[in-house]
Design an enzyme around this catalytic site. Structure first.
Site, short mmCIF file in Angstrom:
data_model
loop_
_atom_site.label_atom_id
_atom_site.label_comp_id
_atom_site.label_asym_id
_atom_site.label_seq_id
_atom_site.Cartn_x
_atom_site.Cartn_y
_atom_site.Cartn_z
CB SER A 52 -0.84 -0.19 1.38
OG SER A 52 -0.59 -0.10 2.31
CD GLU A 53 0.47 3.42 2.41
OE1 GLU A 53 -0.81 4.27 2.35
OE2 GLU A 53 0.58 2.84 3.40
CB THR A 54 7.62 1.67 -1.01
OG1 THR A 54 6.56 0.99 -1.87
CG2 THR A 54 9.01 1.38 -1.21
#
Length: 290
Positions: A52-54
């Site tokens: 979902s996020e990096t």
């Protein structure tokens, strides 16, 4: 013709956030040395991790910050997000980072975010809401359709936008939240948070019980369901505090429907500051060629 530069070995971590053991929270990828990566390279890497996020760690540009972070989803950059804030802070500390003051100060597109340590747990100070107040009725109706429930099942609703653009609806109880089978094609451009109160003998559990006060689920365009969402929980806490009737400290549960065990600690200080915290566990440690 300009040839692409050769990839570098960069320190890399993958963590579970808002959990006390691996594989039960919300995963986050962190690239600890991103100084020479372009926007396009960061976006490409974020798509590749398929999380979902990096996040990408950089030197701060604000003298009051300990580090700067950029937060990417698979489709774009976010000004702020909760589990990336805690996970990045943990990765930075474990890599030898030392805050200049008592608290860690993170610089991101939303400004400076305070992160404090409470033993082995971390918490961030909820940033100001960019938008609050009741939703428009047309949005409530769209959300009800996407969730597959009658409009009458929505007991309350509000904006809880601290960057990502969350809209929140309240259902009757946690069981209703966990029973949802949303039509994600109907979510379209909406970022939807849903909460329902856990009940014990017909009443909400006291803050001293150790049980979650309410259950949360998060649905957004581009992914099925977010396991545990710091920004959404921060916005929900600000809404509930403004509404009144909540204790100064409580726990929210999220991820149950995905076989996760997300727990979000919420603490309201006397000055009104709301701290959103939880466990952070490193699951993968090494280098990435990028």
């Amino acid at each position: 013709m300009t040839l692409p530069s050769a990839p570098r070995r960069r320190p890399f971590r993958q963590l579970d956030v808002f959990a006390d053991r691996s594989l039960r929270g919300n995963p986050l990828a962190v690239v600890l040395d991103a100084e020479d990566l372009s926007d396009e390279e960061m976006q490409r890497l974020a798509r590749w991790t398929n999380l979902s996020e990096t996040t990408f760690l950089l030197a701060p540009t604000d003298p009051g910050a300990d580090y700067r972070v950029r937060i990417f989803t698979g489709s774009g950059e976010l000004p702020f997000a909760g589990h990336p804030t805690l996970g990045t802070a943990r990765a930075w500390l474990d890599a030898g980072g030392a805050p200049a003051g008592e608290r860690i100060v993170q610089e991101c597109a939303a400004g400076l975010i305070q992160v404090r340590r409470d033993g082995d747990r971390l918490a961030f100070a909820a940033p100001p809401l960019r938008r609050s107040g009741p939703l428009e009725e047309v949005d409530v109706a769209r959300i009800a359709r996407a969730l597959g429930i009658p409009r009458a099942d929505v007991r309350g609703h509000s904006w809880a936008d601290n960057g990502p653009g969350w809209r929140v609806v309240e259902l009757g109880d946690a069981e209703e939240v966990l029973a949802l089978r949303p039509d994600l094609s109907a979510v379209q451009d909406l970022k939807i948070g849903v909460l329902g109160w856990h009940r014990s003998g017909g009443d909400r559990p006291p803050e001293t019980s150790g049980a979650p006060l309410y259950e949360v689920r998060a649905f957004a365009p581009g992914f099925v369901e977010d396991p545990v969402t710091g920004s959404l929980n921060a916005g929900i806490a600000q809404w509930l505090v403004g509404r009144g009737g909540v204790p100064p400290r409580w726990t929210a549960a999220q991820g149950t429907a995905l076989d996760r065990a997300g727990r979000v600690d919420v603490q309201v200080e006397a000055d009104g500051t709301i701290w959103i915290g939880g466990g952070t566990v490193t699951t993968i440690e090494g280098t990435i060629l990028a």
